[in-house]
Design a protein around this motif. Structure first.
Motif, PDB file in Angstrom:
ATOM      1  N   ALA A   1       0.821  -1.214   0.000  1.00 52.68           N
ATOM      2  CA  ALA A   1       0.000   0.000   0.000  1.00 52.68           C
ATOM      3  C   ALA A   1       0.855   1.264   0.000  1.00 52.68           C
ATOM      4  CB  ALA A   1      -0.926   0.007   1.214  1.00 52.68           C
ATOM      5  N   ASN A   2       2.110   1.134   0.465  1.00 54.04           N
ATOM      6  CA  ASN A   2       3.019   2.280   0.520  1.00 54.04           C
ATOM      7  C   ASN A   2       4.132   2.203  -0.527  1.00 54.04           C
ATOM      8  OD1 ASN A   2       1.649   3.264   2.856  1.00 54.04           O
ATOM      9  ND2 ASN A   2       2.823   1.834   4.129  1.00 54.04           N
ATOM     10  N   MET A   3       4.055   1.242  -1.420  1.00 54.52           N
ATOM     11  CA  MET A   3       5.108   1.045  -2.418  1.00 54.52           C
ATOM     12  C   MET A   3       5.013   2.112  -3.504  1.00 54.52           C
ATOM     13  SD  MET A   3       7.670  -1.000  -3.200  1.00 54.52           S
ATOM     14  CE  MET A   3       7.286  -2.480  -2.253  1.00 54.52           C
ATOM     15  N   ASP A   4       6.184   2.625  -3.906  1.00 59.90           N
ATOM     16  CA  ASP A   4       6.207   3.572  -5.022  1.00 59.90           C
ATOM     17  C   ASP A   4       7.012   2.971  -6.168  1.00 59.90           C
ATOM     18  OD1 ASP A   4       9.070   4.186  -4.618  1.00 59.90           O
ATOM     19  OD2 ASP A   4       8.382   5.289  -2.856  1.00 59.90           O
ATOM     20  N   ALA A   5       6.931   3.608  -7.320  1.00 56.58           N
ATOM     21  CA  ALA A   5       7.571   3.074  -8.528  1.00 56.58           C
ATOM     22  C   ALA A   5       9.086   2.993  -8.367  1.00 56.58           C
ATOM     23  CB  ALA A   5       7.213   3.934  -9.740  1.00 56.58           C
ATOM     24  N   ALA A   6       9.687   3.966  -7.689  1.00 59.12           N
ATOM     25  CA  ALA A   6      11.148   3.963  -7.552  1.00 59.12           C
ATOM     26  C   ALA A   6      11.628   2.751  -6.773  1.00 59.12           C
ATOM     27  CB  ALA A   6      11.596   5.252  -6.864  1.00 59.12           C
TER      28      ALA A   6
ATOM     29  N   ASP B   1      10.844  -0.508  -9.011  1.00 58.93           N
ATOM     30  CA  ASP B   1      11.665  -0.620 -10.217  1.00 58.93           C
ATOM     31  C   ASP B   1      13.135  -0.876  -9.897  1.00 58.93           C
ATOM     32  OD1 ASP B   1       9.392  -0.167 -11.685  1.00 58.93           O
ATOM     33  OD2 ASP B   1       9.828   1.939 -12.092  1.00 58.93           O
ATOM     34  N   SER B   2      13.657  -0.252  -8.844  1.00 58.46           N
ATOM     35  CA  SER B   2      15.078  -0.429  -8.532  1.00 58.46           C
ATOM     36  C   SER B   2      15.382  -1.851  -8.103  1.00 58.46           C
ATOM     37  CB  SER B   2      15.504   0.568  -7.448  1.00 58.46           C
ATOM     38  OG  SER B   2      14.797   0.359  -6.241  1.00 58.46           O
ATOM     39  N   VAL B   3      14.495  -2.459  -7.339  1.00 62.88           N
ATOM     40  CA  VAL B   3      14.724  -3.838  -6.890  1.00 62.88           C
ATOM     41  C   VAL B   3      14.656  -4.807  -8.063  1.00 62.88           C
ATOM     42  CG1 VAL B   3      13.752  -5.719  -5.499  1.00 62.88           C
ATOM     43  CG2 VAL B   3      14.014  -3.432  -4.514  1.00 62.88           C
ATOM     44  N   ILE B   4      13.670  -4.649  -8.921  1.00 56.38           N
ATOM     45  CA  ILE B   4      13.575  -5.518 -10.100  1.00 56.38           C
ATOM     46  C   ILE B   4      14.794  -5.333 -11.005  1.00 56.38           C
ATOM     47  CG2 ILE B   4      12.243  -6.035 -12.181  1.00 56.38           C
ATOM     48  CD1 ILE B   4      10.900  -6.986  -9.597  1.00 56.38           C
TER      49      ILE B   4
ATOM     50  N   THR C   1       6.982  -7.346  -1.324  1.00 59.66           N
ATOM     51  CA  THR C   1       6.431  -7.778  -2.612  1.00 59.66           C
ATOM     52  C   THR C   1       7.426  -7.560  -3.742  1.00 59.66           C
ATOM     53  OG1 THR C   1       5.367  -5.596  -2.773  1.00 59.66           O
ATOM     54  CG2 THR C   1       4.008  -7.450  -2.016  1.00 59.66           C
ATOM     55  N   ASN C   2       8.172  -6.459  -3.697  1.00 59.05           N
ATOM     56  CA  ASN C   2       9.146  -6.200  -4.762  1.00 59.05           C
ATOM     57  C   ASN C   2      10.311  -7.189  -4.690  1.00 59.05           C
ATOM     58  OD1 ASN C   2      10.096  -5.076  -2.358  1.00 59.05           O
ATOM     59  ND2 ASN C   2      10.628  -3.086  -3.238  1.00 59.05           N
ATOM     60  N   TYR C   3      10.836  -7.402  -3.500  1.00 56.43           N
ATOM     61  CA  TYR C   3      11.967  -8.322  -3.332  1.00 56.43           C
ATOM     62  C   TYR C   3      11.554  -9.755  -3.665  1.00 56.43           C
ATOM     63  CZ  TYR C   3      16.012 -10.512  -1.062  1.00 56.43           C
ATOM     64  OH  TYR C   3      17.147 -11.246  -0.794  1.00 56.43           O
ATOM     65  N   ALA C   4      10.379 -10.181  -3.171  1.00 53.61           N
ATOM     66  CA  ALA C   4       9.919 -11.536  -3.443  1.00 53.61           C
ATOM     67  C   ALA C   4       9.691 -11.753  -4.937  1.00 53.61           C
ATOM     68  CB  ALA C   4       8.639 -11.820  -2.659  1.00 53.61           C
ATOM     69  N   ALA C   5       9.129 -10.748  -5.606  1.00 55.81           N
ATOM     70  CA  ALA C   5       8.928 -10.856  -7.055  1.00 55.81           C
ATOM     71  C   ALA C   5      10.258 -10.984  -7.775  1.00 55.81           C
ATOM     72  CB  ALA C   5       8.165  -9.635  -7.571  1.00 55.81           C
ATOM     73  N   SER C   6      11.243 -10.201  -7.339  1.00 58.69           N
ATOM     74  CA  SER C   6      12.551 -10.229  -8.007  1.00 58.69           C
ATOM     75  C   SER C   6      13.251 -11.571  -7.807  1.00 58.69           C
ATOM     76  CB  SER C   6      13.432  -9.088  -7.495  1.00 58.69           C
ATOM     77  OG  SER C   6      13.889  -9.312  -6.170  1.00 58.69           O
ATOM     78  N   LYS C   7      13.142 -12.142  -6.608  1.00 55.71           N
ATOM     79  CA  LYS C   7      13.833 -13.404  -6.331  1.00 55.71           C
ATOM     80  C   LYS C   7      13.091 -14.602  -6.912  1.00 55.71           C
ATOM     81  CE  LYS C   7      17.404 -11.717  -4.239  1.00 55.71           C
ATOM     82  NZ  LYS C   7      18.760 -11.829  -4.842  1.00 55.71           N
ATOM     83  N   ALA C   8      11.766 -14.521  -6.978  1.00 56.19           N
ATOM     84  CA  ALA C   8      11.022 -15.547  -7.709  1.00 56.19           C
ATOM     85  C   ALA C   8      11.388 -15.481  -9.185  1.00 56.19           C
ATOM     86  CB  ALA C   8       9.517 -15.341  -7.520  1.00 56.19           C
ATOM     87  N   GLY C   9      11.629 -14.263  -9.654  1.00 57.80           N
ATOM     88  CA  GLY C   9      12.069 -14.109 -11.038  1.00 57.80           C
ATOM     89  C   GLY C   9      13.395 -14.787 -11.304  1.00 57.80           C
ATOM     90  N   VAL C  10      14.304 -14.739 -10.332  1.00 65.76           N
ATOM     91  CA  VAL C  10      15.588 -15.430 -10.497  1.00 65.76           C
ATOM     92  C   VAL C  10      15.369 -16.937 -10.640  1.00 65.76           C
ATOM     93  CG1 VAL C  10      17.754 -16.017  -9.341  1.00 65.76           C
ATOM     94  CG2 VAL C  10      16.907 -13.665  -9.279  1.00 65.76           C
ATOM     95  N   ILE C  11      14.463 -17.476  -9.847  1.00 64.91           N
ATOM     96  CA  ILE C  11      14.164 -18.912  -9.945  1.00 64.91           C
ATOM     97  C   ILE C  11      13.605 -19.237 -11.328  1.00 64.91           C
ATOM     98  CG2 ILE C  11      12.707 -20.759  -9.029  1.00 64.91           C
ATOM     99  CD1 ILE C  11      12.871 -19.284  -6.293  1.00 64.91           C
TER     100      ILE C  11
END
Length: 449
Positions: A297-302, A305-308, A353-363
């Motif tokens: 709910a508090n996530m912004d694009a910066a 995007d930086s984590v991905i 959510t950003n970190y989990a998405a990025s690391k699931a992406g690595v898998i």
């Protein structure tokens, strides 16, 4: 970072109090030291199929004492239980109960390794049920192990014998101190590829390895471990970490490259550095990663995007550069790529959510890239750490940190060295039969179990 509870629980008074109160009693794990044997003590081999005979041959060739049954009063260092001939669920019982009968004979930091065949390769429901059953029983057994013991499995592809180099390498890894913080996990060995290193103490001798995010923490541990195993190491990190990066790579006689891995030319610059300074590049470890935690709910694009960009997109872009035709003079054949995922990418984590998405992406990218690496005689795999004692986890609030440490079968946090050992194994020729896999180094964390 000091685990004060773990140190107290290991004391005489701590053992009495924690035992009386039913609290966790973590023990010091047996970790790898150069020159030590795979195991200290005898290994019980169970099963009647071809893998059991192969296991006896391999263990004897490593100088280990092989037992066919527990001996009264004797301690076992490990058990290798082979289920490769199981054709129906009823075929599991005899060997499983033999494992149970041997558990009280196991010493501290013991190892149980099950050997089975890929369930998805089975067309018959009964065969698939039996093979899948081995995975369930192994994960449950891992939660019953005591005194730092672990239970893991090797899953053979159809027609792949345990004596294949990649399978033998997986067995040695899972029995050894290199897998101290790996439990309840499975290594798939899908091909007969791989090779036994000429020098077991320096399995990466003659190889050039690139490690991103190398200046501190897990990255620095990976640099030191790859160098210990014989590799010439190129450490990569952002220019702001230049001083720390130089200290780490100078310690092992490596070379440093200050670089933002999200830059479009990052892959090309790494290739050129390896071409100019080392003449080749055999191993790439995508360790660099960042967190920018916020509730969604508090996530912004910066932050998103930086984590991905750092954790996932940079790996995709660099891998594309490394596999391009004009990189063959540097990468040659047999390139090994290892990515750092996370159990957050498997189980998810509140506020990430950003970190989990990025690391699931690595898998995901690891599994999808496997055919391209196989076509070049190489492999790509990922390591997914759980709670590791680093500067980052030291900043977690105490109560949350203690839950993270204890919420696994080994009841303690892992060390950066534990992640580095898994990375080093995937970088070696002994892991050549495993491609596209993700190995959790988490002490069998209950998150995503």
């Amino acid at each position: 970072m000091t685990d004060r509870y773990g140190a107290f629980a290991a004391s005489a008074l701590g053992r009495r109090l924690t035992g009386a109160l039913g609290l966790p009693q973590p023990v010091e794990l047996r970790r790898h030291a150069p020159g030590e044997p795979v195991l200290h003590g005898s290994v019980l081999v169970l099963g009647a199929g071809p893998a059991a005979a192969d296991a006896r041959t391999l263990l004897a060739s490593w100088g280990l004492e092989v037992a066919d049954a527990p001996r009264e009063g004797a301690r076992l260092a490990g058990v290798v239980a082979c289920f490769d001939d199981a054709a129906a669920p009823g075929d599991l019982g005899e060997t499983v109960l033999q494992i149970g009968g041997a558990l009280r004979s196991l010493g501290a930091s013991s190892r149980v390794v099950t050997v089975s065949v890929d369930p998805e390769a089975a067309a018959e429901p009964a065969v698939r049920a039996a093979r899948q059953g081995v995975q369930g029983l192994t994960r449950s057994l891992a939660q019953e192990m005591r005194r730092g013991g672990t239970a893991n499995g090797i899953v053979l592809g159809e027609g792949v014998p345990l004596t294949a180099p990649g399978a033998a390498g997986a067995l040695a890894f899972l029995l050894s101190g290199r897998s101290a913080y790996v439990s309840g996990q499975f290594l798939p060995v899908t091909t007969r590829d791989g090779a036994t290193p000429a020098d077991a103490a320096r399995p990466l001798a003659g190889k050039v390895a690139v490690v991103t995010g190398a200046a501190r923490g897990i990255g620095a541990a990976i640099v030191r471990t790859l160098a210990r195993d014989g590799a010439a190491v190129v450490g990569v990190d952002v220019p702001a970490a230049g001083e720390s990066l130089a200290a780490v790579v100078n310690e092992v006689g490596g070379t440093a490259l200050a670089l933002d891995i999200t830059a479009p030319e990052a892959g090309a610059r790494i290739l050129e550095h390896c071409r100019a300074r080392h003449g080749r590049m055999d191993v790439v470890v995508h360790n660099a990663g960042i967190t920018r935690d916020r509730m969604l709910a508090n996530m912004d694009a910066a932050r998103w995007d930086s984590v991905i960009a750092v954790n996932t997109a940079s790996q995709l872009a660099m891998n594309e550069a490394f596999l391009a035709d004009d990189a063959r003079d540097v990468t040659g054949e047999g390139l090994r790529i290892i990515g750092l995922a996370s159990i957050s990418g498997i189980a998810g984590n509140r506020g990430q959510t950003n970190y989990a998405a990025s690391k699931a992406g690595v898998i995901g990218l690891t599994a999808a890239s496997a055919p391209a690496l196989a076509a070049r005689g190489g492999t790509i795999n990922a390591v997914a750490p759980g709670f590791i004692e680093t500067e980052m986890t030291a900043k977690i609030p105490l109560a949350t940190r203690e839950v993270g440490r204890r919420l696994n079968s080994l009841q303690q946090g892992g060390l950066p060295q534990d992640v580095a050992e898994a990375v080093a194994w995937f970088a070696s020729d002994a892991a050549g039969g495993t491609n596209g896999a993700t190995l959790r180094v988490c002490g069998q964390s209950k998150l995503g179990a």
